[in-house]
Design an enzyme around this catalytic site. Structure first.
Site, mmCIF file in Angstrom:
data_model
loop_
_atom_site.group_PDB
_atom_site.id
_atom_site.type_symbol
_atom_site.label_atom_id
_atom_site.label_comp_id
_atom_site.label_asym_id
_atom_site.label_seq_id
_atom_site.Cartn_x
_atom_site.Cartn_y
_atom_site.Cartn_z
ATOM 1 N N ASN A 38 29.719 3.150 34.467
ATOM 2 C CA ASN A 38 29.642 1.950 35.279
ATOM 3 C C ASN A 38 28.417 1.166 34.819
ATOM 4 O OD1 ASN A 38 31.827 2.836 36.831
ATOM 5 N ND2 ASN A 38 30.490 3.985 38.212
ATOM 6 N N HIS A 73 24.229 6.416 32.666
ATOM 7 C CA HIS A 73 24.817 7.749 32.831
ATOM 8 C C HIS A 73 26.314 7.688 32.553
ATOM 9 C CE1 HIS A 73 24.623 5.710 36.749
ATOM 10 N NE2 HIS A 73 25.798 6.270 37.022
ATOM 11 N N ASP A 118 27.326 15.845 39.925
ATOM 12 C CA ASP A 118 27.169 14.682 40.801
ATOM 13 C C ASP A 118 27.015 15.153 42.243
ATOM 14 O OD1 ASP A 118 28.051 11.423 40.475
ATOM 15 O OD2 ASP A 118 28.028 12.285 42.490
ATOM 16 N N ILE A 119 26.127 14.514 42.981
ATOM 17 C CA ILE A 119 25.851 14.900 44.366
ATOM 18 C C ILE A 119 27.037 14.574 45.282
ATOM 19 C CG2 ILE A 119 24.809 12.740 45.211
ATOM 20 C CD1 ILE A 119 22.489 14.500 46.301
ATOM 21 N N GLY A 125 29.992 -1.592 39.259
ATOM 22 C CA GLY A 125 29.858 -0.548 40.272
ATOM 23 C C GLY A 125 28.708 0.410 40.021
ATOM 24 N N GLN A 126 27.755 0.009 39.170
ATOM 25 C CA GLN A 126 26.615 0.885 38.889
ATOM 26 C C GLN A 126 25.642 0.863 40.073
ATOM 27 O OE1 GLN A 126 24.295 -0.197 35.449
ATOM 28 N NE2 GLN A 126 23.048 1.661 35.539
ATOM 29 N N HIS A 175 29.819 9.451 33.530
ATOM 30 C CA HIS A 175 30.524 10.341 34.457
ATOM 31 C C HIS A 175 31.548 11.145 33.656
ATOM 32 C CE1 HIS A 175 29.385 8.247 38.320
ATOM 33 N NE2 HIS A 175 29.185 7.257 37.481
HETATM 34 P P1 DGP Z 1 27.113 4.958 39.586
HETATM 35 O O1 DGP Z 1 27.865 4.287 40.651
HETATM 36 O O2 DGP Z 1 27.858 4.947 38.240
HETATM 37 O O3 DGP Z 1 25.689 4.427 39.452
HETATM 38 O O4 DGP Z 1 27.040 6.489 40.008
HETATM 39 C C1 DGP Z 1 25.867 7.118 40.419
HETATM 40 C C2 DGP Z 1 26.231 8.529 40.757
HETATM 41 O O5 DGP Z 1 25.037 9.262 40.916
HETATM 42 C C3 DGP Z 1 27.026 8.717 42.043
HETATM 43 O O6 DGP Z 1 28.294 9.281 41.729
HETATM 44 C C4 DGP Z 1 26.197 9.659 42.894
HETATM 45 C C5 DGP Z 1 25.209 10.231 41.912
HETATM 46 N N1 DGP Z 1 23.890 10.512 42.474
HETATM 47 C C6 DGP Z 1 23.080 9.620 43.094
HETATM 48 N N2 DGP Z 1 21.928 10.203 43.451
HETATM 49 C C7 DGP Z 1 22.002 11.493 43.006
HETATM 50 C C8 DGP Z 1 21.113 12.599 43.064
HETATM 51 O O7 DGP Z 1 19.996 12.536 43.583
HETATM 52 N N3 DGP Z 1 21.560 13.764 42.518
HETATM 53 C C9 DGP Z 1 22.780 13.874 41.920
HETATM 54 N N4 DGP Z 1 23.110 15.057 41.421
HETATM 55 N N5 DGP Z 1 23.643 12.842 41.844
HETATM 56 C C10 DGP Z 1 23.256 11.669 42.377
#
Ligand code: DGP
Length: 114
Positions: A87, A100, A30-31, A93-94, A102
């Site tokens: 989520n 995806h 996760d980023i 909270g999506q 987590h």
């Molecule tokens: P959610 O809230 O469940 O939709 O979480 C989305 C997650 O995705 C959040 O924790 C940050 C991650 N994320 C968003 N954009 C990127 C990206 O470009 N790269 C990566 N590695 N993670 C990302």
């Protein structure tokens, strides 16, 4: 999906730190990690969210959960414990509209999911 960040990651158009991949799924860091280990498990195929998967996708759902388990083992968090969270939708909270899972671990997680 043209505008989907995770489809672009799956296609290799946006870089990620991959920890697992096969023909159906991809797992990457996760980023914005919320724990020492924070990995996202996604299907390569686009689904908007968990609700978009149906009975015909049971095998894929099982596979994604299996990948989450493999990631937890390989990241060394399986023994101490970890969390798999999905989520779904606005109130869930999506933020990214590509389903995806987590995988979170490496610290004591709170009992509060919200
Ligand atoms: P959610 O809230 O469940 O939709 O979480 C989305 C997650 O995705 C959040 O924790 C940050 C991650 N994320 C968003 N954009 C990127 C990206 O470009 N790269 C990566 N590695 N993670 C990302």
């Amino acid at each position: 999906m043209n505008d989907c960040i995770f489809c672009k990651i799956a296609a290799g158009e946006i870089p990620c730190t991959s920890v697992f991949e096969d023909e159906r799924a991809l797992a990457f860091r996760d980023i914005n990690p919320q724990a020492p280990v924070h990995v996202l498990v996604i299907p390569r195929k686009h689904y908007k969210n968990l609700t978009a998967l149906d009975a015909s996708d049971h095998d894929l759902m099982r596979h994604l959960l299996h990948v989450a388990n493999v990631v937890a083992i390989e990241e060394g968090i399986a023994m101490d414990g970890y969390r798999v969270a999905v989520n779904c939708g606005l109130q869930g909270g999506q933020v990214v509209q590509h389903v995806h899972f987590h995988v979170l671990g490496g610290r004591q997680l709170s009992g509060e999911l919200g």
